[in-house]
Design an enzyme around this catalytic site. Structure first.
Site, PDB file in Angstrom:
ATOM      1  N   LYS A   1       0.686  -1.281   0.010  1.00 11.79           N
ATOM      2  CA  LYS A   1       0.067  -0.049  -0.150  1.00 11.79           C
ATOM      3  C   LYS A   1       0.867   1.106  -0.116  1.00 11.79           C
ATOM      4  CE  LYS A   1      -1.920  -1.725   3.727  1.00 11.79           C
ATOM      5  NZ  LYS A   1      -2.591  -2.018   4.956  1.00 11.79           N
TER       6      LYS A   1
ATOM      7  N   THR B   1      -8.626   9.080   8.883  1.00  8.62           N
ATOM      8  CA  THR B   1      -8.166   7.884   7.956  1.00  8.62           C
ATOM      9  C   THR B   1      -8.067   6.584   9.144  1.00  8.62           C
ATOM     10  OG1 THR B   1      -6.027   8.511   8.046  1.00  8.62           O
ATOM     11  CG2 THR B   1      -7.360   9.084   6.234  1.00  8.62           C
TER      12      THR B   1
ATOM     13  N   GLY C   1      -8.353   3.222  10.409  1.00 10.23           N
ATOM     14  CA  GLY C   1      -8.801   2.133  10.219  1.00 10.23           C
ATOM     15  C   GLY C   1      -9.104   1.763   8.615  1.00 10.23           C
ATOM     16  N   THR C   2      -8.244   2.505   8.045  1.00 11.54           N
ATOM     17  CA  THR C   2      -8.042   2.421   6.409  1.00 11.54           C
ATOM     18  C   THR C   2      -7.499   0.934   6.134  1.00 11.54           C
ATOM     19  OG1 THR C   2      -6.134   3.691   6.423  1.00 11.54           O
ATOM     20  CG2 THR C   2      -8.117   4.850   5.651  1.00 11.54           C
ATOM     21  N   GLY C   3      -6.544   0.641   6.926  1.00  9.82           N
ATOM     22  CA  GLY C   3      -5.903  -0.805   6.562  1.00  9.82           C
ATOM     23  C   GLY C   3      -6.762  -1.889   6.587  1.00  9.82           C
ATOM     24  N   CYS C   4      -7.202  -1.781   8.100  1.00 10.92           N
ATOM     25  CA  CYS C   4      -8.177  -2.708   8.372  1.00 10.92           C
ATOM     26  C   CYS C   4      -9.458  -2.855   7.274  1.00 10.92           C
ATOM     27  CB  CYS C   4      -8.828  -2.658   9.559  1.00 10.92           C
ATOM     28  SG  CYS C   4      -7.458  -2.212  11.177  1.00 10.92           S
TER      29      CYS C   4
END
Length: 263
Positions: free
Chosen positions: A173, A204, A206-209
Site C-alpha cells: 500500500k 483515516t 482504520g483504512t488498512g483494516c
C-alpha cells in the site's frame, strides 16, 4: 450467503479492528464472524491500554467458528503475541482455510513498532507462507523486506522480495508515500499498479483494516484478486469521500456511506 472471518483486535471506538472489519464485510453482503485476539482501550486520539486474549481461549473461538460456519475467506489483523500467532496457524492448517489475507499490523501510525522481534519472526514463519495475500503498508514492508522504501521502484523491489521469500501475493500500500494512494500488487512474479486519488480527508483511522476486509469479502464472493482489490479501493474512496467527522483526533471513515440516513 458467503462468509468471512476476521481474526483481529477490538477497537473500542469502532473505527478499526474487528469493528471496522465486521462493518466492511456486512456492507459487502457477506456474513461476518470474528475471533478476538486482543481488547484495546482507544479512541480517535490514541490507545490507552491493550489486553491480549489467552491463546487457549483464542483457540476455542476459532474451533467454534470452523466447526460450524466455515469461512469463505479469512482476514488476519492485529496479532501481537507469539503463542497467538501459533494458535492461528495451527487452526488454519487443521481446517485447510482458504482465501487467507494477512494485514501485518506491525507499525503504528506514529512510527512505533507494535511487534517484538520474536513475534515478527513467528509471523514470517507461520502465517505469511500460508497467506493468499499479504497487505503491508510501507513501514511494514520495510521490516519484511529489510530495506528502505522511498520510490515506486523501491516498492516494486520490496514487493518482489516479500512475495518470493514467503510464497504469497503482496499488495504493497502506497498511502504512506507522497503519491496519490497508489498500491502495488505482486502476483505470480508480475507487477500491477492500482491507482487511486488521494482523498483530502484527515480522518483515516482504520483504512488498512477496512481495505483488507473489503478484499477478503470480495474474494469470498468469488471475484478474482485483481477485481477484489479494485472494488475494495473504490469502497475505501467512497467511505473517505463521505467526510465523516467524529472525535477529537484521527477519526473513522463512514463504512455505511451507502445507507440512507433515517431521520
Amino acid at each position: 450467503m458467503k462468509t468471512a472471518l476476521t481474526i483481529a483486535g477490538s477497537d473500542s471506538c469502532g473505527g478499526a479492528g474487528i469493528q471496522a472489519d465486521i462493518k466492511t464485510m456486512t456492507m459487502h453482503g457477506v456474513y461476518a464472524m470474528s475471533a478476538v485476539t486482543a481488547l484495546t482501550a482507544q479512541n480517535t486520539t490514541g490507545v490507552s491500554g491493550i489486553m491480549e486474549v489467552d491463546p487457549a481461549f483464542l483457540e476455542k473461538q476459532l474451533e467454534s467458528i470452523f466447526t460450524d460456519i466455515f469461512p469463505d475467506a479469512v482476514k488476519i489483523g492485529m496479532v501481537s503475541g507469539v503463542e497467538l500467532i501459533q494458535v492461528i496457524a495451527m487452526i488454519l492448517k487443521k481446517y485447510h482455510a482458504k482465501n487467507i489475507i494477512v494485514d501485518p499490523v506491525m507499525v503504528a501510525t506514529s512510527g512505533s513498532k507494535l511487534l517484538a522481534d520474536q513475534a515478527v519472526e513467528t509471523l514470517e514463519k507461520e502465517l505469511l507462507p500460508m497467506a493468499y495475500l499479504v497487505t503491508p503498508n510501507i513501514p511494514e514492508a520495510e521490516i519484511l523486506a529489510g530495506m528502505p522504501i522511498r520510490t515506486q521502484e523501491d516498492m516494486e523491489k520490496a514487493a518482489e522480495y516479500i512475495g518470493t521469500k514467503f510464497g504469497c501475493n503482496v499488495l504493497l500500500k502506497g498511502g504512506h508515500q507522497l503519491n496519490e494512494a497508489n498500491d502495488l500488487l505482486w502476483k505470480d512474479g508480475k507487477i500491477s499498479w492500482f491507482y487511486g486519488e488521494r482523498i483530502n480527508n484527515p480522518n483515516t483511522h482504520g483504512t488498512g483494516c477496512t481495505l483488507s476486509s473489503a478484499i477478503a469479502s470480495n474474494l469470498a464472493k468469488g471475484y478474482s484478486l485483481e477485481i477484489s482489490i479494485e472494488k475494495a479501493k473504490n469502497y475505501i474512496s467512497l467511505a473517505l469521500a463521505a467526510m465523516l467527522d467524529l472525535g477529537q483526533g484521527n477519526g473513522p471513515m463512514n463504512h455505511a456511506f451507502s445507507i440512507t440516513d433515517q431521520k
